[in-house]
Motif scaffolding. Structure first.
Motif, PDB file in Angstrom:
ATOM      1  N   THR A  86      10.450  44.080   5.755  1.00 51.99           N
ATOM      2  CA  THR A  86      11.611  44.942   5.510  1.00 51.99           C
ATOM      3  C   THR A  86      11.362  46.270   6.191  1.00 51.99           C
ATOM      4  O   THR A  86      10.477  47.035   5.795  1.00 51.99           O
TER       5      THR A  86
ATOM      6  N   ARG B 110      18.211  54.954  10.661  1.00 52.97           N
ATOM      7  CA  ARG B 110      18.113  53.645  10.008  1.00 52.97           C
ATOM      8  C   ARG B 110      19.476  53.246   9.454  1.00 52.97           C
ATOM      9  O   ARG B 110      20.248  54.096   9.015  1.00 52.97           O
TER      10      ARG B 110
ATOM     11  N   ASN C 137      20.068  51.041   6.491  1.00 45.31           N
ATOM     12  CA  ASN C 137      19.358  50.296   5.454  1.00 45.31           C
ATOM     13  C   ASN C 137      20.168  49.096   4.957  1.00 45.31           C
ATOM     14  O   ASN C 137      19.589  48.118   4.489  1.00 45.31           O
TER      15      ASN C 137
ATOM     16  N   ASP D  96      19.190  46.773   7.372  1.00 42.29           N
ATOM     17  CA  ASP D  96      17.734  46.839   7.581  1.00 42.29           C
ATOM     18  C   ASP D  96      17.394  46.844   9.060  1.00 42.29           C
ATOM     19  O   ASP D  96      16.600  46.026   9.553  1.00 42.29           O
ATOM     20  N   THR D  97      18.014  47.753   9.775  1.00 40.52           N
ATOM     21  CA  THR D  97      17.749  47.906  11.190  1.00 40.52           C
ATOM     22  C   THR D  97      17.382  49.353  11.500  1.00 40.52           C
ATOM     23  O   THR D  97      17.650  50.268  10.722  1.00 40.52           O
TER      24      THR D  97
ATOM     25  N   SER E 282      12.704  49.106   6.242  1.00 38.18           N
ATOM     26  CA  SER E 282      12.850  50.353   5.499  1.00 38.18           C
ATOM     27  C   SER E 282      11.617  50.711   4.680  1.00 38.18           C
ATOM     28  O   SER E 282      11.575  51.777   4.065  1.00 38.18           O
TER      29      SER E 282
END
Length: 126
Positions: free
Chosen positions: A28, A72, A74, A77-78, A30
């Protein structure tokens, strides 16, 4: 198994904009300090920008500061890199990288790079 995939590269005229995206599988994003690097033909790979896992702290190389923005998403999640006012010298393969130690709060300006993506080509030319 961790895999990073960059997207969004392409051909753009000087002064134009592109937005790169980095997505991950196997972790993940983040949770980790992450960053962008680039490598131009015949040159060594160089640091471009980094962002803390929380998104609250960023750092840029002098060559891209005030033109590029790392951020980001979130929800997806990139990690993103918005590149504006592109110059011919920005032409390179752009890579995303991850420090695999989660929730690091220490100095990340020398980003540790445990995982790399395969890169996406950015060409700035008229």
């Amino acid at each position: 198994q961790v895999q990073l995939v960059e997207s969004g590269g392409g051909l753009v005229q000087p002064g134009g904009s592109l937005r790169l995206s980095c997505a991950a599988s196997g972790l993940t994003l983040s949770k980790y300090n992450t960053g962008w690097f680039r490598q131009a033909p015949g040159k060594e790979r160089e640091f471009v920008a980094a962002i803390r896992w929380s998104g609250g702290d960023t750092y840029y190389s002098d060559s891209v500061k005030d033109r590029f923005t790392i951020s980001r998403d979130n929800a997806q999640d990139t990690m993103l890199l918005q590149m504006n006012s592109l110059k011919s010298e920005d032409t390179a393969v752009y890579y995303c990288a991850v420090d695999a130690r989660p929730y690091r709060a220490d100095n990340f300006r020398n980003l540790r790079t445990d995982y790399w993506g395969q890169g996406t080509q950015v060409t700035v030319s008229s």
